[in-house]
Motif scaffolding. Structure first.
Motif, PDB file in Angstrom:
ATOM      1  N   GLU A  19       0.813  -1.220   0.000  1.00 21.40           N
ATOM      2  CA  GLU A  19       0.000   0.000   0.000  1.00 21.40           C
ATOM      3  C   GLU A  19       0.849   1.274   0.000  1.00 21.40           C
ATOM      4  N   CYS A  20       1.755   1.377   0.949  1.00 23.31           N
ATOM      5  CA  CYS A  20       2.630   2.560   1.006  1.00 23.31           C
ATOM      6  C   CYS A  20       3.895   2.154   1.760  1.00 23.31           C
ATOM      7  N   LEU A  21       5.021   2.271   1.102  1.00 27.90           N
ATOM      8  CA  LEU A  21       6.272   1.830   1.734  1.00 27.90           C
ATOM      9  C   LEU A  21       6.597   2.641   2.988  1.00 27.90           C
ATOM     10  N   ARG A  22       6.263   3.946   2.967  1.00 25.72           N
ATOM     11  CA  ARG A  22       6.572   4.749   4.149  1.00 25.72           C
ATOM     12  C   ARG A  22       5.679   4.325   5.331  1.00 25.72           C
ATOM     13  N   ALA A  23       4.404   4.054   5.048  1.00 31.02           N
ATOM     14  CA  ALA A  23       3.516   3.585   6.124  1.00 31.02           C
ATOM     15  C   ALA A  23       4.023   2.254   6.671  1.00 31.02           C
ATOM     16  N   TYR A  24       4.510   1.406   5.787  1.00 30.72           N
ATOM     17  CA  TYR A  24       5.102   0.122   6.194  1.00 30.72           C
ATOM     18  C   TYR A  24       6.299   0.373   7.117  1.00 30.72           C
ATOM     19  N   TRP A  25       7.143   1.317   6.732  1.00 33.12           N
ATOM     20  CA  TRP A  25       8.327   1.615   7.574  1.00 33.12           C
ATOM     21  C   TRP A  25       7.869   2.158   8.928  1.00 33.12           C
ATOM     22  N   PHE A  26       6.910   3.084   8.900  1.00 28.20           N
ATOM     23  CA  PHE A  26       6.405   3.632  10.174  1.00 28.20           C
ATOM     24  C   PHE A  26       5.927   2.490  11.084  1.00 28.20           C
ATOM     25  N   HIS A  27       5.166   1.578  10.507  1.00 32.78           N
ATOM     26  CA  HIS A  27       4.529   0.518  11.295  1.00 32.78           C
ATOM     27  C   HIS A  27       5.549  -0.466  11.885  1.00 32.78           C
ATOM     28  N   PRO A 277       9.779   5.158   0.042  1.00 31.39           N
ATOM     29  CA  PRO A 277       9.096   6.338  -0.498  1.00 31.39           C
ATOM     30  C   PRO A 277       7.630   6.429  -0.078  1.00 31.39           C
ATOM     31  N   LEU A 278       7.145   7.659  -0.111  1.00 37.52           N
ATOM     32  CA  LEU A 278       5.738   7.918   0.221  1.00 37.52           C
ATOM     33  C   LEU A 278       4.873   7.601  -0.989  1.00 37.52           C
ATOM     34  N   VAL A 279       3.701   7.090  -0.745  1.00 39.74           N
ATOM     35  CA  VAL A 279       2.790   6.824  -1.846  1.00 39.74           C
ATOM     36  C   VAL A 279       2.226   8.167  -2.325  1.00 39.74           C
ATOM     37  N   ALA A 280       1.973   8.260  -3.621  1.00 47.78           N
ATOM     38  CA  ALA A 280       1.447   9.541  -4.137  1.00 47.78           C
ATOM     39  C   ALA A 280      -0.028   9.388  -4.471  1.00 47.78           C
ATOM     40  N   ARG A 283      -6.007   9.066  -1.861  1.00 50.37           N
ATOM     41  CA  ARG A 283      -7.039   8.127  -1.381  1.00 50.37           C
ATOM     42  C   ARG A 283      -6.445   7.195  -0.327  1.00 50.37           C
ATOM     43  N   THR A 284      -5.182   6.796  -0.530  1.00 54.33           N
ATOM     44  CA  THR A 284      -4.520   5.936   0.452  1.00 54.33           C
ATOM     45  C   THR A 284      -4.199   6.737   1.713  1.00 54.33           C
ATOM     46  N   CYS A 285      -3.690   7.958   1.526  1.00 57.10           N
ATOM     47  CA  CYS A 285      -3.310   8.794   2.679  1.00 57.10           C
ATOM     48  C   CYS A 285      -4.514   9.110   3.555  1.00 57.10           C
ATOM     49  N   ARG A 286      -5.663   9.336   2.910  1.00 57.96           N
ATOM     50  CA  ARG A 286      -6.837   9.758   3.672  1.00 57.96           C
ATOM     51  C   ARG A 286      -7.292   8.704   4.684  1.00 57.96           C
ATOM     52  N   ARG A 287      -6.951   7.433   4.435  1.00 53.84           N
ATOM     53  CA  ARG A 287      -7.354   6.415   5.406  1.00 53.84           C
ATOM     54  C   ARG A 287      -6.135   5.804   6.121  1.00 53.84           C
ATOM     55  N   CYS A 288      -5.004   6.502   6.031  1.00 54.07           N
ATOM     56  CA  CYS A 288      -3.782   5.984   6.658  1.00 54.07           C
ATOM     57  C   CYS A 288      -3.689   6.454   8.112  1.00 54.07           C
ATOM     58  N   ASN A 289      -3.318   5.540   8.981  1.00 51.25           N
ATOM     59  CA  ASN A 289      -3.148   5.884  10.411  1.00 51.25           C
ATOM     60  C   ASN A 289      -2.111   6.979  10.631  1.00 51.25           C
ATOM     61  N   PHE A 290      -1.117   7.025   9.752  1.00 46.45           N
ATOM     62  CA  PHE A 290       0.049   7.890   9.992  1.00 46.45           C
ATOM     63  C   PHE A 290      -0.066   9.256   9.323  1.00 46.45           C
ATOM     64  N   ARG A 291      -1.218   9.598   8.799  1.00 45.35           N
ATOM     65  CA  ARG A 291      -1.307  10.833   8.008  1.00 45.35           C
ATOM     66  C   ARG A 291      -0.984  12.075   8.829  1.00 45.35           C
ATOM     67  N   ARG A 292      -1.231  12.018  10.137  1.00 47.64           N
ATOM     68  CA  ARG A 292      -0.895  13.192  10.961  1.00 47.64           C
ATOM     69  C   ARG A 292       0.601  13.502  10.854  1.00 47.64           C
ATOM     70  N   VAL A 293       1.428  12.460  10.936  1.00 48.30           N
ATOM     71  CA  VAL A 293       2.881  12.670  10.877  1.00 48.30           C
ATOM     72  C   VAL A 293       3.266  13.223   9.507  1.00 48.30           C
ATOM     73  N   CYS A 294       2.742  12.607   8.460  1.00 48.31           N
ATOM     74  CA  CYS A 294       3.104  13.051   7.104  1.00 48.31           C
ATOM     75  C   CYS A 294       2.653  14.489   6.855  1.00 48.31           C
ATOM     76  N   LEU A 295       1.483  14.839   7.361  1.00 54.96           N
ATOM     77  CA  LEU A 295       0.982  16.206   7.162  1.00 54.96           C
ATOM     78  C   LEU A 295       1.771  17.200   7.999  1.00 54.96           C
ATOM     79  N   LEU A 299       5.313  16.209   4.534  1.00 54.83           N
ATOM     80  CA  LEU A 299       5.757  15.156   3.609  1.00 54.83           C
ATOM     81  C   LEU A 299       4.756  14.946   2.474  1.00 54.83           C
ATOM     82  N   ILE A 300       3.488  15.294   2.749  1.00 56.43           N
ATOM     83  CA  ILE A 300       2.445  15.197   1.719  1.00 56.43           C
ATOM     84  C   ILE A 300       1.658  16.505   1.711  1.00 56.43           C
ATOM     85  N   PRO A 301       1.044  16.838   0.576  1.00 57.11           N
ATOM     86  CA  PRO A 301       0.230  18.065   0.530  1.00 57.11           C
ATOM     87  C   PRO A 301      -1.031  17.885   1.372  1.00 57.11           C
TER      88      PRO A 301
HETATM   89  S1  SF4 Z   1      -0.080   9.465   4.904  1.00 51.00           S
HETATM   90 FE1  SF4 Z   1       0.204   8.685   2.834  1.00 51.00          FE
HETATM   91  S2  SF4 Z   1       2.369   8.902   2.395  1.00 51.00           S
HETATM   92 FE2  SF4 Z   1       2.112   9.122   4.618  1.00 51.00          FE
HETATM   93  S3  SF4 Z   1       2.482   7.057   5.391  1.00 51.00           S
HETATM   94 FE3  SF4 Z   1       0.302   7.277   5.081  1.00 51.00          FE
HETATM   95  S4  SF4 Z   1      -0.132   6.485   3.041  1.00 51.00           S
HETATM   96 FE4  SF4 Z   1       2.074   6.848   3.198  1.00 51.00          FE
END
Ligand code: SF4
Length: 311
Positions: A19-27, A277-280, A283-295, A299-301
């Motif tokens: 799904e997203c390599l960065r989310a995988y690394w975070f986890h 790398p972060l997924v671009a 739709r994936t970011c919006r349901r990702c647990n880690f979006r707070r950190v990326c935002l 790291l993401i718009p």
């Molecule tokens: S918010 Fe997006 S880019 Fe950041 S870890 Fe989650 S899926 Fe990956």
């Protein structure tokens, strides 16, 4: 003794990797050690977010816990609660856990509360109704009738987390139920609580069958896995042919190889964030647990908020 972050494979790990390599690394790496009081702030935050669950995952978990309790009692010769009492108790548990989540509990934290998503009451009610329906279908099922009467010597396992060695890699499995049928054949049950069937279960079924064959003898191709779709009450019986098993194992090998290629050159389970790398895909970011950190870290718009939430 200090805990070691050991590499292991599981179907859910494969899903995160895709799904997203960065989310995988975070986890699996960034959150490691976040339970410690001495952990850096970012590690603590990642660990907390790693444990946040969607309401659908939570509903699936409470269904599994209710069934596990019923089956464990039956196996021990204890009369289980009647269906309506067990279901009422489960819904009460959900109310309690929902309040804990709302209050900011680290252990019981729902994504909707973490991200302040203003979900209409009807959506929460629908989640509870879905849970209730799954449990009614379980208690009305022939599987429950079979398991209630199962002789003690035919039980093998209920909800035990185990691992086995697959060509030098530790693979984790958690079988919902394992038992022997009238003919002595190993039967595994996987309670499915999703509203739509998972179209790709071959890797999961293959790991179950391999584990069962190693644990209790016989060939993986002789193991029957029953996928019990509790939302609808329908069942699917899967026994892998040699060809299907080999195809699933090839996919698992490829997944392990891909993951290991991202590790340190000496093969140690050490991974550098920059290599993931972060997924671009918003739709994936919006349901990702880690979006707070990326935002927060830019790291993401910015994302348009889901369901009226903040992020
Ligand atoms: S918010 Fe997006 S880019 Fe950041 S870890 Fe989650 S899926 Fe990956």
């Amino acid at each position: 003794m200090a805990l070691e972050n050991e590499y292991s494979w599981s179907k859910s790990r494969d899903g995160k990797f895709r799904e997203c390599l960065r989310a995988y690394w975070f986890h699996y790496y960034g959150a490691w050690g976040g339970w410690s009081r001495d952990a850096p702030e970012r590690t603590t935050a990642l660990y907390r977010l790693k444990n946040v669950r969607s309401r659908q995952m939570w509903a699936g978990d409470v269904v599994h816990r209710c069934i596990e309790r019923a089956l464990t009692n039956v196996r021990r010769g204890i009369e289980p609660l009647a269906a309506d009492a067990a279901i009422d108790a489960t819904i009460q548990t959900m109310r309690d856990e929902w309040r804990l989540s709302l209050a900011g509990s680290v252990k019981e934290r729902l994504g909707e509360h973490e991200y302040e998503i203003r979900l209409p009451d009807a959506e929460w009610q629908d989640n509870a109704d879905h849970t209730r329906q799954c449990l009614w279908n379980f208690y009305a099922s022939r599987l429950w009738e079979t398991l209630r009467k199962l002789p003690a010597e035919r039980w093998l396992e209920i909800e035990a987390l185990n691992s086995f060695d697959f060509e030098g890699t530790k693979v984790f499995v958690k079988l919902d139920v394992a038992f022997r049928d009238d003919d002595g054949r190993i039967v595994l049950i996987d309670w499915k609580t999703g509203r739509a069937p998972d179209p790709d279960h071959s890797m999961q079924v293959a790991t179950y069958a391999l584990y069962a064959a190693q644990a209790w003898g016989g060939a993986p191709t002789d193991v029957e896995t029953r996928l019990a779709h509790l939302a609808t009450g329908s069942n699917e019986s899967v026994t892998l042919s040699e060809k299907a098993l080999e195809a699933a194992l090839s996919r698992i090998r490829a997944s392990i190889r891909d993951m290991r290629q991202k590790l340190a050159p000496d093969g140690a389970n050490v991974a550098q964030e920059a290599d993931f790398p972060l997924v671009a895909d918003p739709r994936t970011c919006r349901r990702c647990n880690f979006r707070r950190v990326c935002l927060n870290e830019g790291l993401i718009p910015p994302l348009s908020p889901p369901d009226g939430g903040r992020l």
